[in-house]
Design an enzyme around this catalytic site. Structure first.
Site, PDB file in Angstrom:
ATOM      1  N   LYS A  12       0.844  -1.203   0.000  1.00 27.34           N
ATOM      2  CA  LYS A  12       0.000   0.000   0.000  1.00 27.34           C
ATOM      3  C   LYS A  12       0.874   1.245   0.000  1.00 27.34           C
ATOM      4  O   LYS A  12       0.613   2.207  -0.713  1.00 27.34           O
ATOM      5  CB  LYS A  12      -0.867   0.052   1.270  1.00 27.34           C
ATOM      6  CG  LYS A  12      -2.094  -0.807   1.281  1.00 27.34           C
ATOM      7  CD  LYS A  12      -2.902  -0.444   2.530  1.00 27.34           C
ATOM      8  CE  LYS A  12      -4.109  -1.299   2.739  1.00 27.34           C
ATOM      9  NZ  LYS A  12      -4.841  -0.931   3.960  1.00 27.34           N
ATOM     10  N   ASP A  68      -8.536   1.770   4.617  1.00 29.38           N
ATOM     11  CA  ASP A  68      -9.078   0.439   4.861  1.00 29.38           C
ATOM     12  C   ASP A  68      -9.781  -0.001   3.587  1.00 29.38           C
ATOM     13  O   ASP A  68     -10.526   0.776   2.979  1.00 29.38           O
ATOM     14  CB  ASP A  68     -10.028   0.399   6.056  1.00 29.38           C
ATOM     15  CG  ASP A  68     -10.139  -1.021   6.622  1.00 29.38           C
ATOM     16  OD1 ASP A  68      -9.083  -1.677   6.802  1.00 29.38           O
ATOM     17  OD2 ASP A  68     -11.261  -1.500   6.866  1.00 29.38           O
ATOM     18  N   TYR A 150      -5.590  -9.915  -2.817  1.00 28.90           N
ATOM     19  CA  TYR A 150      -6.479 -10.569  -3.781  1.00 28.90           C
ATOM     20  C   TYR A 150      -6.167 -10.181  -5.241  1.00 28.90           C
ATOM     21  O   TYR A 150      -6.916 -10.554  -6.141  1.00 28.90           O
ATOM     22  CB  TYR A 150      -7.932 -10.190  -3.462  1.00 28.90           C
ATOM     23  CG  TYR A 150      -8.437 -10.676  -2.120  1.00 28.90           C
ATOM     24  CD1 TYR A 150      -9.022 -11.931  -1.989  1.00 28.90           C
ATOM     25  CD2 TYR A 150      -8.344  -9.877  -0.985  1.00 28.90           C
ATOM     26  CE1 TYR A 150      -9.500 -12.377  -0.750  1.00 28.90           C
ATOM     27  CE2 TYR A 150      -8.819 -10.310   0.255  1.00 28.90           C
ATOM     28  CZ  TYR A 150      -9.392 -11.561   0.354  1.00 28.90           C
ATOM     29  OH  TYR A 150      -9.867 -12.003   1.575  1.00 28.90           O
TER      30      TYR A 150
HETATM   31  P1  ITT Z   1      -3.114  -1.843   7.018  1.00 29.17           P
HETATM   32  O1  ITT Z   1      -1.877  -1.919   7.841  1.00 29.17           O
HETATM   33  O2  ITT Z   1      -3.172  -0.622   6.155  1.00 29.17           O
HETATM   34  O3  ITT Z   1      -4.376  -2.057   7.817  1.00 29.17           O
HETATM   35  P2  ITT Z   1      -3.867  -4.331   5.728  1.00 29.17           P
HETATM   36  O4  ITT Z   1      -3.115  -5.256   4.821  1.00 29.17           O
HETATM   37  O5  ITT Z   1      -4.374  -4.855   7.044  1.00 29.17           O
HETATM   38  O6  ITT Z   1      -2.955  -3.048   5.957  1.00 29.17           O
HETATM   39  P3  ITT Z   1      -6.598  -3.826   4.881  1.00 29.17           P
HETATM   40  O7  ITT Z   1      -7.129  -4.194   6.213  1.00 29.17           O
HETATM   41  O8  ITT Z   1      -7.099  -2.581   4.233  1.00 29.17           O
HETATM   42  O9  ITT Z   1      -5.014  -3.684   4.899  1.00 29.17           O
HETATM   43  O10 ITT Z   1      -6.748  -5.003   3.834  1.00 29.17           O
HETATM   44  C1  ITT Z   1      -7.829  -5.869   3.800  1.00 29.17           C
HETATM   45  C2  ITT Z   1      -7.502  -7.056   2.959  1.00 29.17           C
HETATM   46  O11 ITT Z   1      -7.661  -6.719   1.579  1.00 29.17           O
HETATM   47  C3  ITT Z   1      -6.105  -7.646   3.088  1.00 29.17           C
HETATM   48  O12 ITT Z   1      -6.221  -9.050   2.998  1.00 29.17           O
HETATM   49  C4  ITT Z   1      -5.355  -7.114   1.901  1.00 29.17           C
HETATM   50  O13 ITT Z   1      -4.371  -8.024   1.462  1.00 29.17           O
HETATM   51  C5  ITT Z   1      -6.473  -6.976   0.869  1.00 29.17           C
HETATM   52  N1  ITT Z   1      -6.217  -5.824   0.000  1.00 29.17           N
HETATM   53  C6  ITT Z   1      -6.213  -4.516   0.359  1.00 29.17           C
HETATM   54  N2  ITT Z   1      -5.933  -3.743  -0.697  1.00 29.17           N
HETATM   55  C7  ITT Z   1      -5.751  -4.577  -1.753  1.00 29.17           C
HETATM   56  C8  ITT Z   1      -5.406  -4.396  -3.107  1.00 29.17           C
HETATM   57  O14 ITT Z   1      -5.169  -3.183  -3.607  1.00 29.17           O
HETATM   58  N3  ITT Z   1      -5.306  -5.467  -3.893  1.00 29.17           N
HETATM   59  C9  ITT Z   1      -5.531  -6.707  -3.407  1.00 29.17           C
HETATM   60  N4  ITT Z   1      -5.834  -6.980  -2.142  1.00 29.17           N
HETATM   61  C10 ITT Z   1      -5.942  -5.914  -1.306  1.00 29.17           C
END
Ligand code: ITT
Length: 191
Positions: A12, A68, A150
């Site tokens: 990210k 998020d 994903y």
């Molecule tokens: P933070 O530290 O920012 O919370 P995180 O990996 O926990 O990082 P999220 O809770 O937003 O981030 O992610 C939710 C899920 O969605 C997590 O399994 C990520 O791998 C997936 N995800 C988030 N953004 C994505 C993207 O751009 N492409 C594919 N999968 C994504």
């Protein structure tokens, strides 16, 4: 200007840094001495984004934002949604999450889905939310190895490649996060 991105996800961070450009020095929680996991127990993406941003604000006093993100699959009633990180297990097991989703979709013809990102910004005494959405489809099997999460099973609308078969710039141009971050950047520029 310094701004903290309240994330522990290096992928990210890389995507967002490309969009934010040179006017901002992007700091991570670790850069500010925050090494513990930031709690995210809210029932919505917006709630979690705000909770993460408020946590970092209270620990650092600096302007900050948090992202998020959830993958919302129509045939599964919007699942995994806010539970995307903890879909298959309690932790962030990307492989198990993708496997479980493909399993649940095995006999489903309607593959439509969307990625949705909520970004919460805390700047000065303001709290502002930005949203970015991209529609697309869940593939039948994994395609490509770039990106994270994903990405290998999501094909954005108008493409025949998954996010994991795109460069960071190609993904950012159409992605949920790219769209939300561009709104954030616009807002910061006008401030
Ligand atoms: P933070 O530290 O920012 O919370 P995180 O990996 O926990 O990082 P999220 O809770 O937003 O981030 O992610 C939710 C899920 O969605 C997590 O399994 C990520 O791998 C997936 N995800 C988030 N953004 C994505 C993207 O751009 N492409 C594919 N999968 C994504």
């Amino acid at each position: 200007m310094k701004i903290v991105f309240a994330t522990n996800n290096a992928h990210k961070l890389r995507e967002v840094a490309r969009e934010l450009g040179d006017s901002y020095t992007l700091l991570t929680p670790r850069d500010c001495g925050v090494t513990e996991d930031i709690p995210e127990n809210e029932p919505t993406l917006e709630g979690n984004a705000l909770a993460k941003a408020r946590y970092i604000r209270s620990r650092t006093g600096l302007d900050c934002f948090a992202d998020d993100t959830g993958l919302e699959v129509d045939a599964l009633g919007g699942e995994p949604g806010v539970r995307s990180a903890r879909y298959a297990t309690d932790g962030h097991d990307d492989e198990a999450n993708k496997r479980l989703l493909l399993e649940r979709m095995a006999s489903v013809d309607d593959r439509s889905a969307r990625f949705r990102t909520a970004i919460a910004l805390i700047a000065g005494d303001e709290e502002i939310l930005f949203e970015g959405v991209v529609r697309g489809a869940i593939s039948r099997e994994e395609m490509g190895s770039n990106g994270f999460g994903y990405d290998p099973i999501f094909i954005p609308e108008g493409f025949d490649r998954s996010f994991a078969q795109m460069t960071d710039d190609e993904k950012n141009a159409v992605s949920h996060r790219g769209r939300a971050v561009r709104k954030l950047v616009d807002y910061l520029r006008k401030r």
